[in-house]
Design a protein around this motif. Sequence first.
Motif, PDB file in Angstrom:
ATOM      1  N   ILE A  73       0.838  -1.189   0.000  1.00  0.00           N
ATOM      2  CA  ILE A  73       0.000   0.000   0.000  1.00  0.00           C
ATOM      3  C   ILE A  73       0.880   1.248   0.000  1.00  0.00           C
ATOM      4  O   ILE A  73       2.072   1.195   0.301  1.00  0.00           O
ATOM      5  CB  ILE A  73      -0.960   0.043   1.200  1.00  0.00           C
ATOM      6  CG1 ILE A  73      -0.176   0.180   2.521  1.00  0.00           C
ATOM      7  CG2 ILE A  73      -1.874  -1.164   1.210  1.00  0.00           C
ATOM      8  CD1 ILE A  73      -1.073   0.487   3.705  1.00  0.00           C
ATOM      9  N   ILE A  74       0.270   2.361  -0.347  1.00  0.00           N
ATOM     10  CA  ILE A  74       0.944   3.654  -0.404  1.00  0.00           C
ATOM     11  C   ILE A  74       0.276   4.577   0.605  1.00  0.00           C
ATOM     12  O   ILE A  74      -0.955   4.684   0.641  1.00  0.00           O
ATOM     13  CB  ILE A  74       0.869   4.246  -1.816  1.00  0.00           C
ATOM     14  CG1 ILE A  74       1.581   3.323  -2.804  1.00  0.00           C
ATOM     15  CG2 ILE A  74       1.484   5.633  -1.859  1.00  0.00           C
ATOM     16  CD1 ILE A  74       1.238   3.597  -4.236  1.00  0.00           C
ATOM     17  N   ILE A  75       1.074   5.228   1.431  1.00  0.00           N
ATOM     18  CA  ILE A  75       0.554   6.146   2.441  1.00  0.00           C
ATOM     19  C   ILE A  75       1.101   7.541   2.151  1.00  0.00           C
ATOM     20  O   ILE A  75       2.310   7.740   2.065  1.00  0.00           O
ATOM     21  CB  ILE A  75       0.948   5.701   3.858  1.00  0.00           C
ATOM     22  CG1 ILE A  75       0.414   4.286   4.132  1.00  0.00           C
ATOM     23  CG2 ILE A  75       0.432   6.684   4.902  1.00  0.00           C
ATOM     24  CD1 ILE A  75       0.814   3.733   5.479  1.00  0.00           C
ATOM     25  N   SER A  76       0.203   8.488   1.974  1.00  0.00           N
ATOM     26  CA  SER A  76       0.580   9.865   1.668  1.00  0.00           C
ATOM     27  C   SER A  76       0.141  10.765   2.811  1.00  0.00           C
ATOM     28  O   SER A  76      -1.039  10.810   3.172  1.00  0.00           O
ATOM     29  CB  SER A  76      -0.077  10.318   0.361  1.00  0.00           C
ATOM     30  OG  SER A  76       0.273  11.651   0.058  1.00  0.00           O
ATOM     31  N   GLY A  77       1.099  11.470   3.420  1.00  0.00           N
ATOM     32  CA  GLY A  77       0.795  12.376   4.512  1.00  0.00           C
ATOM     33  C   GLY A  77       1.045  13.823   4.122  1.00  0.00           C
ATOM     34  O   GLY A  77       2.038  14.129   3.456  1.00  0.00           O
TER      35      GLY A  77
END
Length: 324
Positions: free
Chosen positions: A304-308
């Motif tokens: 998965i990709i997590i963008s903050g």
Amino acid sequence: TVADGIYLWTHDTQVSGSGDFVSTDYASYSLLGGVNPTGGPLPDKNLGSGQGFFVRAADDAAGGSVRFTNEMRLKEANDLFFKGSVTKSKEVPRFRSDISKIWLDLKSDQDGRDQILIGFKNELSKAVDPGYDVPKFKSSSNPVKFYSMSGKDKFAIQGLKTFVSTRRIRMGFEIKESPRNMTVSISRREGEITKSNVYLYDRKLKIQHDLTKSDYEFTQLRSGDFPNRFELRFTDMEDREWDSGPSMNFRILKAYNQHLLISASHKLASLTLYDFQGNEIYKLSPQKSEVVIDVSMIRSGSLIIISGVAENGEVVTKKTLISE
């Protein structure tokens, strides 16, 4: 004077009930070579008898005429003609050693498709080179458009100066219907590019993909025009893309069973999770620097990709593997 290349009618798609033709059925050709969005043979410098085509004048206001003479006839070069399923084919011409080229295809799972050509030649420049650069055909009926970019200009065929591995080329696409599963692939390469790696960088998902190993697949949930979505590269820059950035430290830790701890050095205004196809899983507005996320609904082994996004607007994107 002819402004760029020529557009050739392929008639790959049947005429609609309203009598409309589909503009995606135009192949293009310039001094760099040809593209054919229908997936058929590539056009070359010779036009078959009866072949429909048109050109753009360098100065539309000036008018003028186009002159054809019998000296233009080539007795042994009349074996490429575009007409739907009965298109004549021919052997692929041998490439020139002083020109490097790459053809890229964009396809959807509903038969939408388009093709672009990017070529490199020492005499070309960063500006628009007449006879080499062919603008993207403007139409509202194409289900899928794929193009390379220079400034705000969009090209079906783009010529650039001599190939070097550090070059980056911006690309975008337009899609009329969604959602669609999309695929970017290499159709063909010639010259020095055949010796180089070819990477597609997805600027939205922060993913770098090696097109020489496999096609790049993603899911497009919205219709519209998306310039600058991609960047074509010939040097591996993945390690640099996944750095956390100049100021915000951003870590992903396993807190406990099926939960992740996101820890940042700044307060997070938003936090978004995507699957590897680009689909949004969910979005949070933590307003704090640490947050625990329940990932029990995500299958073990999924990437998965997590963008903050920090309160100061800084964006950090990282990828992680979900494990039990």
